[in-house]
Scaffold this motif. Structure first.
Motif, mmCIF file in Angstrom:
data_model
loop_
_atom_site.group_PDB
_atom_site.id
_atom_site.type_symbol
_atom_site.label_atom_id
_atom_site.label_comp_id
_atom_site.label_asym_id
_atom_site.label_seq_id
_atom_site.Cartn_x
_atom_site.Cartn_y
_atom_site.Cartn_z
ATOM 1 N N ASP A 373 30.829 8.279 -4.356
ATOM 2 C CA ASP A 373 31.708 8.422 -3.192
ATOM 3 C C ASP A 373 32.970 7.341 -3.022
ATOM 4 O OD1 ASP A 373 29.167 9.130 -2.164
ATOM 5 O OD2 ASP A 373 28.179 7.234 -2.067
ATOM 6 N N PRO A 400 33.962 4.359 1.242
ATOM 7 C CA PRO A 400 34.526 5.659 0.610
ATOM 8 C C PRO A 400 35.704 6.322 1.333
ATOM 9 C CG PRO A 400 32.264 5.532 0.555
ATOM 10 C CD PRO A 400 32.733 4.364 1.304
ATOM 11 N N ASP A 435 30.752 1.852 -6.351
ATOM 12 C CA ASP A 435 29.658 2.559 -6.164
ATOM 13 C C ASP A 435 28.404 1.754 -6.836
ATOM 14 O OD1 ASP A 435 30.708 4.564 -4.763
ATOM 15 O OD2 ASP A 435 31.138 5.895 -6.221
#
Ligand code: ADP
Length: 637
Positions: A373, A400, A435
Motif C-alpha cells: 500500500d 498510502p 507497510d
C-alpha cells in the motif's frame, strides 16, 4: 598528499589495527599474479647476469688474446671445444658479447613485463576494491574533509603502491643480484683485491642509511606543505566567485604565494640534501676506484704489494675496475628502495584501513522490501549525527497514497527526517516502517528501489541528458525517457539544447541552470516510477512560472503515491493531506492547512508572512530562531 589531523581522519583507529600490510598485500593480491612474479624474478636474474658477461669477456680477451699470457679457457666449457687460433678465439669472444647483449635485451623485456604487469594488475584490483568499499560506507564518511581523505587513498596511496610494486621491486631485485653476483665473481678472480674493491660497499650502505634518516623528515614536511598548498588551491578554485566579487584577488595571491613558498622551502631543503648526497656517493665510489686502481695497478707492474700475495693479470684488473663501477648505482638506489618500501607500507596500511572499516551501514538484510500500500510510519524516531540528537521523538504516519509535507525553519531537521527513511543513516532509537517492515530489516537495494528522491541540489553525472534521466533505470527505452521528460516539463528545454537528449551535461558538459537540473531529476524520478516519493525542496530553484509547470507535473506524479515533500514555499504544499511542522528537531504541529491556520501557531505565522498578510513573525519566533542560530554557531566551533 594532504595533511591530516587525527580529527580529520576517520580511518585512523582502523588503520592502527592493520599490521604487516605489505605481507597482506602480497597474500591477498599477489597470489593471483604468481606467473608475472615468477617471470619478473627469473628474467631479472638472467638479465642481470647476462649484463656481467661482456666485462668478463673483455678481461679474458686481454689476458688470453691480446697479451697471450694465459690459455684461452671458459669456465663450464671443455677446452677441447674452444677454437685454438687467435682469430677463432677473438671471433668467439665477439660472438659471446654480442649474444649476451641480444639475449639480455630479451630478458630485460621479460623482466619489465613481469614487474609492470603484476603492478598494474594489483593496483587495478585494489583501486576497484577500495572504491567499492568506499561506496558502502555510511554517509558520515562523506563530509568534505573526509572525502579529501578518501580521494587521497584512492589516488595517492594506490599510486604509491604502484611505484613500489614496479620500480621498487625492480630495483631491489637488481640490487640483490648485482651485489651477490659481483661479489662472487670478484672473490673467485682474486679474493685479496676483492676485499680492497669492496671497501666502499659497507661505506655506501652506512652513508645511504644516514641519508634516509636525514631526508625522511624533510620529505614528510614536504608532503605536509604540498597538502596545504593543494587545499588552498582547491579551496580558492571552488570559491573563485566569492574571491572575484569581494575583490580579494590580491589577498589570495599573497596567501597562495605564502603556501607555495612554504612548499618551496621544504622542497628545497630536501633537494639540497639530495644534491649533496649523490656527489658524496660518487666520491666514496671514487675512493674505491682509486684504491683498486692503486693496489691493482701496482700489483701488475711491481708484484704483490704489502701483505698481499700471488699474481694479478691485466684482464682481471680490468674486470675489477668495470664491475665495481657497475655496483655503485644499484647501491645508490638502496635508499630509494627503502623509501619506496616505507611509503608503500604506509599506503597499504591506509588502504587496508579503509577496506577493514566496519562503518558500512549495519548488515544489509537479505529480505527485500515489499511495498503493497505504501504506508510509512515514523515511530518515536530519535537521531543525531554525533552525540547530540538532531531530531527527537518523531512520530507520524503517512497513509498510502497521501502526501506528507514537512515544514519548518532551516535547520529544523526536515532533510534529516527524510534521510533516515532512505537509510542514509540509521535511527538511534525508534523505528521507521514501510507497510510494517522496519527499513533496517530489508535490503538497501530494495528500499532505495522503492523510493524516488528528488533533492534540492541535483547532481548530474558527466554524460548525456538521456543517460542522466535514465540513471538508475538503465533499461528504459528512449520513448519512456522522452515521456518522463515531458511529464517533468523538461522536454522543451532539452529539445533546445545543441544535441537534444544527446547533449553532454554535468561536470565537463553543458551547464544547466538550477531549475533545469531539477527538472531532469524530476524526470529521473518519474521514469523510475517508485512507490514512495521524496521531494526535498524539489522546486526551490526555479522561477514562479516554471514552478507552476513543475507543480502540475508533480501533482500527476504524487497522485496515489505516498509522498514526502519539503518546501519553503508553503503554497506548493498547502493541499497536502498531512502537514508536519518541525522546529528544533521536534514536531510542534500537525494537521491540514486549514486546521493549522486556525491553530494560529508557527505554521499560521509562516503562512502569514509568505502570503504577505503579516509583515514579520511574532517576536517569540524570531527570538527562538536567533537562539537556535547562536547554538548552531557555538556548536560549529
Ligand atoms: P532542514 O532540512 O530542516 O533545513 P537539516 O535536516 O538539513 O534541516 O539539518 C538539521 C540539523 O542537522 C542542522 O543543525 C544541521 O546543521 C545538522 N546537520 C545536517 N546534516 C548534517 C551532517 N551530515 N552532519 C552533522 N550535522 C548535520
Amino acid at each position: 598528499m594532504a595533511v591530516h589531523d587525527a580529527d580529520d581522519d576517520p580511518f585512523e583507529a582502523q588503520r592502527a589495527t592493520v599490521d604487516d600490510s605489505i605481507r597482506r598485500l602480497f597474500r591477498e593480491y599477489g597470489l593471483d599474479n604468481t606467473v608475472e612474479y615468477a617471470v619478473g624474478i627469473l628474467a631479472s636474474l638472467v638479465a642481470r647476469l647476462l649484463d656481467l658477461i661482456p666485462p668478463l669477456m673483455l678481461g679474458l680477451a686481454i689476458d688470453s688474446i691480446f697479451l697471450q699470457e694465459q690459455a684461452f679457457s671458459l669456465r663450464f666449457v671443455p677446452d677441447a671445444w674452444l677454437p685454438s687460433t687467435q682469430e677463432g678465439q677473438f671471433a668467439l669472444t665477439v660472438g659471446i658479447i654480442a649474444g649476451s647483449f641480444l639475449l639480455g635485451a630479451v630478458f630485460h623485456w621479460l623482466r619489465n613485463w613481469g614487474w609492470n604487469a603484476s603492478a598494474q594488475n594489483i593496483t587495478h584490483e585494489i583501486r576497484v576494491d577500495s572504491y567499492s568499499q568506499m561506496q558502502r560506507l555510511g554517509m558520515e564518511f562523506f563530509s568534505d574533509k573526509q572525502t579529501g581523505e578518501l580521494m587521497s587513498i584512492l589516488s595517492n596511496d594506490v599510486n604509491q603502491l604502484e611505484r613500489f610494486l614496479n620500480d621498487g621491486l625492480n630495483s631491489a631485485s637488481r640490487l640483490i643480484v648485482m651485489v651477490i653476483a659481483i661479489a662472487a665473481i670478484l672473490f673467485t678472480l682474486n679474493p685479496q683485491l676483492a676485499l680492497v674493491a669492496l671497501v666502499p660497499v659497507p661505506l655506501i650502505a652506512a652513508f645511504t642509511y644516514a641519508f634516509i634518516t636525514i631526508i625522511r623528515p624533510k620529505y614528510k614536511k614536504m608532503r605536509a606543505t604540498v597538502g596545504s598548498l593543494n587545499s588552498r588551491l582547491e579551496n580558492n578554485l571552488g570559491g573563485i566567485q566569492v574571491i572575484k566579487s569581494s575583490n580579494t584577488e590580491r589577498y589570495e595571491d599573497d596567501r597562495v604565494d605564502d603556501a607555495s613558498m612554504e612548499y618551496y622551502d621544504a622542497n628545497w631543503d630536501a633537494i639540497w640534501t639530495r644534491i649533496k648526497f649523490f656527489p658524496t656517493l660518487q666520491a666514496i665510489s671514487g675512493v674505491g676506484f682509486v684504491l683498486t686502481f692503486l693496489v691493482g695497478g701496482y700489483w701488475i707492474f711491481a708484484g704483490a704489494p704489502g701483505p698481499l700475495t700471488g699474481t694479478l693479470s691485466v684482464g682481471d684488473f680490468v674486470v675489477f675496475i668495470t664491475l665495481t663501477q657497475q655496483l655503485i648505482w644499484p647501491m645508490a638506489q638502496f635508499g630509494q628502495i627503502i623509501n619506496m618500501y616505507q611509503r608503500a607500507d604506509a599506503s597499504s596500511a591506509r588502504i587496508f584501513g579503509l577496506m577493514d572499516e566496519p562503518g558500512v551501514l549495519a548488515e544489509d538484510a537479505d529480505t527485500d522490501l515489499v511495498v503493497e500500500d505504501g504506508r510509512v510510519e515514523y515511530d518515536g524516531v530519535t537521531f543525531g549525527y554525533d552525540e547530540d540528537p538532531i531530531v527527537e521523538n518523531i512520530d507520524f504516519t503517512v497513509e498510502p497514497g497521501e502526501t506528507a509535507a514537512l515544514v519548518g525553519p532551516t535547520g529544523a531537521g526536515k532533510s534529516t527526517v527524510l534521510k533516515l527513511l532512505l537509510r542514509m543513516y540509521d535511527v538511534d532509537s525508534g523505528a521507521i516502517r514501510i507497510d510494517g517492515q522496519d527499513v533496517r530489516n530489508v535490503s538497501l537495494r530494495s528500499l532505495r528501489q522503492s523510493i524516488g528522491y528528488v533533492s534540492q541540489d541535483t547532481f548530474l553525472f558527466y554524460g548525456t541528458v538521456r543517460e542522466n534521466i535514465a540513471y538508475g533505470t538503465f533499461t528504459a527505452d528512449d520513448e519512456a525517457v522522452v515521456e518522463a521528460a515531458k511529464a517533468a516539463e523538461a522536454h522543451d528545454f532539452i529539445s533546445d539544447l545543441p544535441n537534444g537528449y544527446d547533449t553532454m551535461v554535468g561536470e565537463r558538459g553543458v551547464k544547466l541552470s538550477g531549475g533545469q537540473r531539477q527538472r531532469v531529476s524530476i524526470a529521473r524520478a518519474i521514469l523510475k516510477d517508485p512507490e514512495i516519493l521524496v521531494l526535498d525542496e524539489a522546486t526551490s530553484d526555479v522561477d514562479t512560472e516554471t514552478e507552476m509547470l513543475i507543480q502540475r507535473s508533480l501533482d500527476d506524479l504524487t497522485e496515489n503515491r505516498t509522498t514526502f515533500a519539503i518546501a519553503h514555499r508553503l503554497s506548493t504544499i498547502k493541499d497536502a493531506e498531512g502537514i508536519v511542522v518541525l522546529e528544533d528537531g521536534r514536531i510542534v504541529e500537525r494537521g491540514e492547512h486549514d486546521e493549522l491556520l486556525e491553530n494560529g501557531g508557527l505554521y499560521a505565522h509562516l503562512w502569514g508572512v509568505q502570503a504577505g498578510e503579516i509583515d514579520e513573525l511574532p517576536e517569540e519566533f524570531i527570538e527562538r530562531a536567533a537562539k537556535r542560530q547562536a547554538r548552531t554557531e557555538a556548536g560549529d566551533d
